[in-house]
Design a protein around this motif. Structure first.
Motif, mmCIF file in Angstrom:
data_model
loop_
_atom_site.group_PDB
_atom_site.id
_atom_site.type_symbol
_atom_site.label_atom_id
_atom_site.label_comp_id
_atom_site.label_asym_id
_atom_site.label_seq_id
_atom_site.Cartn_x
_atom_site.Cartn_y
_atom_site.Cartn_z
ATOM 1 N N ILE A 168 -39.402 -23.996 1.339
ATOM 2 C CA ILE A 168 -39.615 -22.999 2.384
ATOM 3 C C ILE A 168 -38.281 -22.716 3.064
ATOM 4 O O ILE A 168 -37.632 -23.614 3.592
ATOM 5 N N ASP A 169 -37.883 -21.452 3.039
ATOM 6 C CA ASP A 169 -36.605 -21.032 3.606
ATOM 7 C C ASP A 169 -36.789 -20.643 5.073
ATOM 8 O O ASP A 169 -36.676 -19.488 5.443
ATOM 9 N N VAL A 170 -37.123 -21.646 5.892
ATOM 10 C CA VAL A 170 -37.318 -21.450 7.326
ATOM 11 C C VAL A 170 -36.503 -22.522 8.041
ATOM 12 O O VAL A 170 -36.515 -23.690 7.640
ATOM 13 N N ARG A 171 -35.818 -22.119 9.064
ATOM 14 C CA ARG A 171 -34.975 -23.044 9.823
ATOM 15 C C ARG A 171 -35.825 -24.145 10.462
ATOM 16 O O ARG A 171 -36.918 -23.890 10.943
ATOM 17 N N ASN A 172 -35.313 -25.360 10.458
ATOM 18 C CA ASN A 172 -35.974 -26.528 11.054
ATOM 19 C C ASN A 172 -37.324 -26.821 10.421
ATOM 20 O O ASN A 172 -38.269 -27.189 11.108
ATOM 21 N N ALA A 173 -37.436 -26.647 9.099
ATOM 22 C CA ALA A 173 -38.688 -26.932 8.402
ATOM 23 C C ALA A 173 -38.413 -27.763 7.157
ATOM 24 O O ALA A 173 -37.464 -27.496 6.421
ATOM 25 N N ASP A 174 -39.233 -28.784 6.957
ATOM 26 C CA ASP A 174 -39.195 -29.581 5.736
ATOM 27 C C ASP A 174 -40.271 -29.045 4.795
ATOM 28 O O ASP A 174 -41.364 -28.689 5.220
ATOM 29 N N SER A 175 -39.965 -29.030 3.528
ATOM 30 C CA SER A 175 -40.863 -28.438 2.538
ATOM 31 C C SER A 175 -41.976 -29.392 2.139
ATOM 32 O O SER A 175 -41.758 -30.591 2.000
ATOM 33 N N GLU B 198 -42.989 -30.371 7.353
ATOM 34 C CA GLU B 198 -42.978 -30.474 8.818
ATOM 35 C C GLU B 198 -42.039 -29.422 9.395
ATOM 36 O O GLU B 198 -40.969 -29.170 8.847
ATOM 37 N N ALA B 199 -42.467 -28.798 10.484
ATOM 38 C CA ALA B 199 -41.642 -27.796 11.157
ATOM 39 C C ALA B 199 -41.541 -28.135 12.634
ATOM 40 O O ALA B 199 -42.458 -28.694 13.227
ATOM 41 N N ASP B 200 -40.412 -27.769 13.226
ATOM 42 C CA ASP B 200 -40.182 -27.969 14.655
ATOM 43 C C ASP B 200 -40.549 -26.662 15.364
ATOM 44 O O ASP B 200 -39.827 -25.673 15.264
ATOM 45 N N ASN C 126 -42.229 -29.386 19.198
ATOM 46 C CA ASN C 126 -43.298 -30.206 18.606
ATOM 47 C C ASN C 126 -43.200 -30.139 17.087
ATOM 48 O O ASN C 126 -42.882 -29.097 16.521
ATOM 49 N N ASP C 127 -43.495 -31.258 16.441
ATOM 50 C CA ASP C 127 -43.546 -31.279 14.983
ATOM 51 C C ASP C 127 -44.956 -30.920 14.535
ATOM 52 O O ASP C 127 -45.932 -31.530 14.985
ATOM 53 N N VAL C 128 -45.057 -29.914 13.662
ATOM 54 C CA VAL C 128 -46.352 -29.508 13.119
ATOM 55 C C VAL C 128 -46.282 -29.543 11.600
ATOM 56 O O VAL C 128 -45.222 -29.391 11.004
ATOM 57 N N ASP C 129 -47.433 -29.758 10.977
ATOM 58 C CA ASP C 129 -47.511 -29.820 9.520
ATOM 59 C C ASP C 129 -47.472 -28.421 8.903
ATOM 60 O O ASP C 129 -47.996 -27.464 9.463
ATOM 61 N N ILE C 130 -46.849 -28.340 7.727
ATOM 62 C CA ILE C 130 -46.835 -27.115 6.923
ATOM 63 C C ILE C 130 -47.500 -27.438 5.594
ATOM 64 O O ILE C 130 -47.113 -28.400 4.921
ATOM 65 N N GLY D 215 -40.884 -17.680 -19.383
ATOM 66 C CA GLY D 215 -40.919 -16.776 -18.241
ATOM 67 C C GLY D 215 -42.359 -16.446 -17.922
ATOM 68 O O GLY D 215 -43.234 -16.498 -18.800
ATOM 69 N N ARG D 216 -42.628 -16.126 -16.654
ATOM 70 C CA ARG D 216 -43.982 -15.748 -16.276
ATOM 71 C C ARG D 216 -43.960 -14.764 -15.115
ATOM 72 O O ARG D 216 -43.081 -14.813 -14.253
ATOM 73 N N LEU D 217 -44.923 -13.858 -15.144
ATOM 74 C CA LEU D 217 -45.069 -12.830 -14.127
ATOM 75 C C LEU D 217 -46.553 -12.647 -13.885
ATOM 76 O O LEU D 217 -47.329 -12.541 -14.848
ATOM 77 N N GLY D 218 -46.966 -12.625 -12.616
ATOM 78 C CA GLY D 218 -48.389 -12.495 -12.360
ATOM 79 C C GLY D 218 -48.741 -12.216 -10.927
ATOM 80 O O GLY D 218 -47.887 -11.911 -10.085
ATOM 81 N N LEU D 219 -50.017 -12.353 -10.651
ATOM 82 C CA LEU D 219 -50.592 -12.116 -9.338
ATOM 83 C C LEU D 219 -50.939 -13.454 -8.707
ATOM 84 O O LEU D 219 -51.535 -14.314 -9.356
ATOM 85 N N LEU D 220 -50.556 -13.633 -7.436
ATOM 86 C CA LEU D 220 -50.711 -14.910 -6.754
ATOM 87 C C LEU D 220 -51.375 -14.715 -5.395
ATOM 88 O O LEU D 220 -51.052 -13.783 -4.655
ATOM 89 N N TYR D 221 -52.304 -15.616 -5.084
ATOM 90 C CA TYR D 221 -52.897 -15.706 -3.745
ATOM 91 C C TYR D 221 -52.322 -16.960 -3.110
ATOM 92 O O TYR D 221 -52.283 -18.018 -3.737
ATOM 93 N N GLU D 222 -51.867 -16.856 -1.867
ATOM 94 C CA GLU D 222 -51.315 -18.017 -1.169
ATOM 95 C C GLU D 222 -51.917 -18.125 0.219
ATOM 96 O O GLU D 222 -52.277 -17.127 0.834
ATOM 97 N N ASP D 223 -52.042 -19.358 0.677
ATOM 98 C CA ASP D 223 -52.486 -19.638 2.034
ATOM 99 C C ASP D 223 -51.484 -20.621 2.631
ATOM 100 O O ASP D 223 -51.332 -21.736 2.123
ATOM 101 N N VAL D 224 -50.780 -20.195 3.666
ATOM 102 C CA VAL D 224 -49.769 -21.034 4.320
ATOM 103 C C VAL D 224 -50.303 -21.423 5.695
ATOM 104 O O VAL D 224 -50.662 -20.562 6.491
ATOM 105 N N SER D 225 -50.354 -22.730 5.960
ATOM 106 C CA SER D 225 -50.808 -23.246 7.255
ATOM 107 C C SER D 225 -49.643 -23.922 7.960
ATOM 108 O O SER D 225 -48.977 -24.784 7.381
ATOM 109 N N VAL D 226 -49.412 -23.513 9.206
ATOM 110 C CA VAL D 226 -48.392 -24.135 10.052
ATOM 111 C C VAL D 226 -49.118 -24.602 11.301
ATOM 112 O O VAL D 226 -49.523 -23.791 12.132
ATOM 113 N N GLY D 227 -49.310 -25.923 11.388
ATOM 114 C CA GLY D 227 -50.105 -26.445 12.493
ATOM 115 C C GLY D 227 -51.536 -25.951 12.363
ATOM 116 O O GLY D 227 -52.144 -26.034 11.305
#
Length: 165
Positions: free
Chosen positions: A38-45, A75-77, A81-85, A106-118
């Motif tokens: 995850i390319d977000v500042r102060n976040a562990d993948s 984990e993200a700050d 507060n530290d919250v789960d990702i 190689g692969r190309l396709g359609l993806l559904y994602e659900d991202v939870s932060v806290g």
């Protein structure tokens, strides 16, 4: 969650239908594990694990379905507060594999994602693109190392072991 279960069932049914077709291709099932970068500042993948199934035609073209979920939360700050990702994905891909004991994929396709932060959660559907290198370990076992772009700021660095039949 119901959408994910329905989508997973549909993708697995599609894979099973392709396996039963009269062809000389190769069907496979496997497990995948890796880091959702995850390319977000102060976040562990988070560390995700998942299942993958697919079918490869003699031409090298094929399709696969993949489901992953966070085994170890990142984990993200957030406001001191530290919250789960956590990241959950469900995807269907068109694939191409080159020939040989060491091959490119190689692969190309359609993806559904659900991202939870806290306690907040966001889901999205979009195009996913990936590539990597594979190794034939035995006639029925392959190991693949891949990078898949989940979205603009999330990439999945993974290792997969598949069994062919």
């Amino acid at each position: 969650m119901r959408k994910i279960a329905t989508g997973a069932a549909a993708l697995l049914l599609a894979c099973s239908a392709g396996v039963n077709a009269q062809s000389q291709g190769t069907a496979y099932w496997g497990v995948t594990a890796g880091l959702m970068d995850i390319d977000v500042r102060n976040a562990d993948s988070p560390f995700n694990v998942g299942l993958r199934g697919g079918y490869t035609l003699p031409s090298g073209w094929g399709f696969e379905a993949e489901y992953t979920n966070s085994l170890i939360s990142g984990e993200a700050d957030v406001f001191q507060n530290d919250v789960d990702i956590d990241v959950q994905t469900l995807a269907g891909y068109g694939t191409y594999r080159s020939y040989g004991d060491i091959y490119f994929k190689g692969r190309l396709g359609l993806l559904y994602e659900d991202v939870s932060v806290g306690s907040a959660s966001s889901d999205d559907t979009g195009i996913s693109l990936g590539g990597g290198i594979g190794f034939d370990m035995s006639p029925n076992t392959n190991v693949e190392l891949e990078y898949t772009m989940i979205e603009e700021d999330i990439g999945f660095w993974s290792g997969t072991m598949t069994l062919t039949f």
